[in-house]
Every structure is written in structure tokens, then in C-alpha cells.
Design a protein around this motif. Structure first.
Motif, PDB file in Angstrom:
ATOM      1  N   ARG A  89       0.827  -1.200   0.000  1.00 35.74           N
ATOM      2  CA  ARG A  89       0.000   0.000   0.000  1.00 35.74           C
ATOM      3  C   ARG A  89       0.865   1.254   0.000  1.00 35.74           C
ATOM      4  O   ARG A  89       1.911   1.293   0.631  1.00 35.74           O
ATOM      5  CB  ARG A  89      -0.920   0.012   1.217  1.00 35.74           C
ATOM      6  CG  ARG A  89      -1.849  -1.177   1.245  1.00 35.74           C
ATOM      7  CD  ARG A  89      -2.547  -1.314   2.587  1.00 35.74           C
ATOM      8  NE  ARG A  89      -3.165  -2.613   2.707  1.00 35.74           N
ATOM      9  CZ  ARG A  89      -4.475  -2.810   2.732  1.00 35.74           C
ATOM     10  NH1 ARG A  89      -5.300  -1.791   2.656  1.00 35.74           N
ATOM     11  NH2 ARG A  89      -4.959  -4.027   2.846  1.00 35.74           N
ATOM     12  N   VAL A  90       0.380   2.262  -0.710  1.00 37.60           N
ATOM     13  CA  VAL A  90       1.047   3.568  -0.757  1.00 37.60           C
ATOM     14  C   VAL A  90       0.110   4.560  -0.095  1.00 37.60           C
ATOM     15  O   VAL A  90      -1.085   4.619  -0.412  1.00 37.60           O
ATOM     16  CB  VAL A  90       1.351   3.986  -2.215  1.00 37.60           C
ATOM     17  CG1 VAL A  90       1.995   5.361  -2.254  1.00 37.60           C
ATOM     18  CG2 VAL A  90       2.248   2.953  -2.890  1.00 37.60           C
ATOM     19  N   TRP A  91       0.658   5.339   0.823  1.00 40.85           N
ATOM     20  CA  TRP A  91      -0.140   6.253   1.648  1.00 40.85           C
ATOM     21  C   TRP A  91       0.212   7.705   1.357  1.00 40.85           C
ATOM     22  O   TRP A  91       1.357   8.037   1.074  1.00 40.85           O
ATOM     23  CB  TRP A  91       0.128   5.965   3.125  1.00 40.85           C
ATOM     24  CG  TRP A  91      -0.146   4.557   3.504  1.00 40.85           C
ATOM     25  CD1 TRP A  91       0.726   3.502   3.441  1.00 40.85           C
ATOM     26  CD2 TRP A  91      -1.377   4.019   3.960  1.00 40.85           C
ATOM     27  NE1 TRP A  91       0.120   2.348   3.834  1.00 40.85           N
ATOM     28  CE2 TRP A  91      -1.180   2.624   4.172  1.00 40.85           C
ATOM     29  CE3 TRP A  91      -2.628   4.566   4.227  1.00 40.85           C
ATOM     30  CZ2 TRP A  91      -2.182   1.793   4.638  1.00 40.85           C
ATOM     31  CZ3 TRP A  91      -3.630   3.729   4.690  1.00 40.85           C
ATOM     32  CH2 TRP A  91      -3.412   2.369   4.887  1.00 40.85           C
ATOM     33  N   ASP A  92      -0.762   8.577   1.491  1.00 42.10           N
ATOM     34  CA  ASP A  92      -0.558  10.020   1.442  1.00 42.10           C
ATOM     35  C   ASP A  92      -0.193  10.457   2.855  1.00 42.10           C
ATOM     36  O   ASP A  92      -0.976  10.277   3.793  1.00 42.10           O
ATOM     37  CB  ASP A  92      -1.839  10.715   0.986  1.00 42.10           C
ATOM     38  CG  ASP A  92      -1.688  12.219   0.888  1.00 42.10           C
ATOM     39  OD1 ASP A  92      -1.085  12.836   1.797  1.00 42.10           O
ATOM     40  OD2 ASP A  92      -2.202  12.787  -0.091  1.00 42.10           O
ATOM     41  N   LEU A  93       0.984  11.031   3.031  1.00 43.19           N
ATOM     42  CA  LEU A  93       1.448  11.386   4.370  1.00 43.19           C
ATOM     43  C   LEU A  93       0.785  12.628   4.937  1.00 43.19           C
ATOM     44  O   LEU A  93       0.863  12.880   6.136  1.00 43.19           O
ATOM     45  CB  LEU A  93       2.970  11.554   4.368  1.00 43.19           C
ATOM     46  CG  LEU A  93       3.757  10.268   4.125  1.00 43.19           C
ATOM     47  CD1 LEU A  93       5.252  10.556   4.134  1.00 43.19           C
ATOM     48  CD2 LEU A  93       3.405   9.199   5.133  1.00 43.19           C
ATOM     49  N   LEU A  94       0.146  13.419   4.107  1.00 42.11           N
ATOM     50  CA  LEU A  94      -0.576  14.591   4.616  1.00 42.11           C
ATOM     51  C   LEU A  94      -1.964  14.224   5.125  1.00 42.11           C
ATOM     52  O   LEU A  94      -2.389  14.681   6.178  1.00 42.11           O
ATOM     53  CB  LEU A  94      -0.666  15.671   3.537  1.00 42.11           C
ATOM     54  CG  LEU A  94       0.671  16.243   3.076  1.00 42.11           C
ATOM     55  CD1 LEU A  94       0.464  17.246   1.943  1.00 42.11           C
ATOM     56  CD2 LEU A  94       1.407  16.883   4.237  1.00 42.11           C
ATOM     57  N   SER A  95      -2.677  13.386   4.386  1.00 41.13           N
ATOM     58  CA  SER A  95      -4.042  13.022   4.776  1.00 41.13           C
ATOM     59  C   SER A  95      -4.102  11.676   5.500  1.00 41.13           C
ATOM     60  O   SER A  95      -5.137  11.332   6.071  1.00 41.13           O
ATOM     61  CB  SER A  95      -4.940  12.949   3.541  1.00 41.13           C
ATOM     62  OG  SER A  95      -4.546  11.871   2.703  1.00 41.13           O
ATOM     63  N   PHE A  96      -3.021  10.918   5.471  1.00 42.62           N
ATOM     64  CA  PHE A  96      -2.960   9.571   6.045  1.00 42.62           C
ATOM     65  C   PHE A  96      -3.970   8.624   5.394  1.00 42.62           C
ATOM     66  O   PHE A  96      -4.434   7.674   6.016  1.00 42.62           O
ATOM     67  CB  PHE A  96      -3.152   9.597   7.568  1.00 42.62           C
ATOM     68  CG  PHE A  96      -2.096  10.394   8.271  1.00 42.62           C
ATOM     69  CD1 PHE A  96      -0.783   9.947   8.322  1.00 42.62           C
ATOM     70  CD2 PHE A  96      -2.410  11.614   8.843  1.00 42.62           C
ATOM     71  CE1 PHE A  96       0.194  10.698   8.952  1.00 42.62           C
ATOM     72  CE2 PHE A  96      -1.433  12.369   9.474  1.00 42.62           C
ATOM     73  CZ  PHE A  96      -0.139  11.911   9.534  1.00 42.62           C
ATOM     74  N   GLU A  97      -4.298   8.883   4.141  1.00 42.68           N
ATOM     75  CA  GLU A  97      -5.221   8.028   3.409  1.00 42.68           C
ATOM     76  C   GLU A  97      -4.446   7.168   2.412  1.00 42.68           C
ATOM     77  O   GLU A  97      -3.444   7.598   1.846  1.00 42.68           O
ATOM     78  CB  GLU A  97      -6.249   8.872   2.658  1.00 42.68           C
ATOM     79  CG  GLU A  97      -7.192   9.609   3.581  1.00 42.68           C
ATOM     80  CD  GLU A  97      -8.235  10.417   2.836  1.00 42.68           C
ATOM     81  OE1 GLU A  97      -8.353  10.274   1.606  1.00 42.68           O
ATOM     82  OE2 GLU A  97      -8.930  11.196   3.494  1.00 42.68           O
ATOM     83  N   GLN A  98      -4.972   5.960   2.212  1.00 42.46           N
ATOM     84  CA  GLN A  98      -4.369   5.062   1.233  1.00 42.46           C
ATOM     85  C   GLN A  98      -4.611   5.606  -0.162  1.00 42.46           C
ATOM     86  O   GLN A  98      -5.719   5.981  -0.506  1.00 42.46           O
ATOM     87  CB  GLN A  98      -4.991   3.674   1.362  1.00 42.46           C
ATOM     88  CG  GLN A  98      -4.443   2.684   0.369  1.00 42.46           C
ATOM     89  CD  GLN A  98      -5.085   1.319   0.505  1.00 42.46           C
ATOM     90  OE1 GLN A  98      -5.183   0.796   1.603  1.00 42.46           O
ATOM     91  NE2 GLN A  98      -5.515   0.762  -0.606  1.00 42.46           N
ATOM     92  N   GLN A  99      -3.556   5.636  -0.968  1.00 45.13           N
ATOM     93  CA  GLN A  99      -3.658   6.131  -2.336  1.00 45.13           C
ATOM     94  C   GLN A  99      -3.739   4.990  -3.351  1.00 45.13           C
ATOM     95  O   GLN A  99      -4.490   5.069  -4.314  1.00 45.13           O
ATOM     96  CB  GLN A  99      -2.458   7.016  -2.673  1.00 45.13           C
ATOM     97  CG  GLN A  99      -2.371   8.247  -1.799  1.00 45.13           C
ATOM     98  CD  GLN A  99      -3.591   9.136  -1.935  1.00 45.13           C
ATOM     99  OE1 GLN A  99      -3.900   9.594  -3.028  1.00 45.13           O
ATOM    100  NE2 GLN A  99      -4.295   9.362  -0.850  1.00 45.13           N
TER     101      GLN A  99
END
Length: 92
Positions: free
Chosen positions: A10-20
């Protein structure tokens, strides 16, 4: 980026902490992951000794190769982006 025993990468957005993005690990357990310093590419090491490169934007497999005879324990792209370094407990 993260790997899991549920056989996903999984790749995550570090600003929103949502899975991309999510990649399925093709029936193998992923053990480690490294993000390319310049391109939208991740390298993932598996318990089979395989290393696979994925294009994050297109969610596609770019390349795969049998790098080790034992599970891949760590991966690192060099800062100049020329090399991918891998480690495993292979015997000599």
C-alpha cells in the motif's frame, strides 16, 4: 509505503494519512518496500527472494527478477537513483 502479511502493498498520502494505491502481491508475502527517490516507482521484496518494481501512478508491474534464494529483508535505492540495493540471508 507499507507491506502486509495479507499479501498487499500500500502507498499512503502522508498529509491526509489516506491510502492512495494498493497492489496485490500475487500470492506471495511482501516483506519490504522502497520508494524511488525521483520516479513514481516502488520496489518490493518478497519471501520467495523475488524483487518486483511497480509503477505507482499506473498501478502496473514494471519488472520482476529472482534476486535471492532466501527472503528479501531490505531494499534501498541509492540517492543518485542509479542502484537498487537488496539484502537477504542467502548462504555463500
Amino acid at each position: 509505503s507499507s507491506v502486509s502479511s495479507d499479501m498487499t502493498i500500500r502507498v499512503w498520502d502522508l498529509l491526509s494519512f489516506e491510502q492512495q494505491v494498493q497492489f496485490d502481491a500475487m500470492g506471495e508475502c511482501p516483506l519490504c518496500v522502497a520508494y524511488h527517490p525521483e520516479k513514481s516507482i516502488i520496489a518490493c521484496g518478497f519471501d520467495s527472494g523475488m524483487i518486483r518494481l511497480f509503477d505507482v501512478q499506473n498501478t502496473t508491474l514494471i519488472e520482476q527478477f529472482k534476486a535471492h534464494s532466501k527472503p528479501v529483508s531490505s531494499l534501498l535505492f541509492t540517492t543518485d537513483s542509479r542502484w537498487l540495493i537488496s539484502a537477504a540471508a542467502d548462504s555463500l
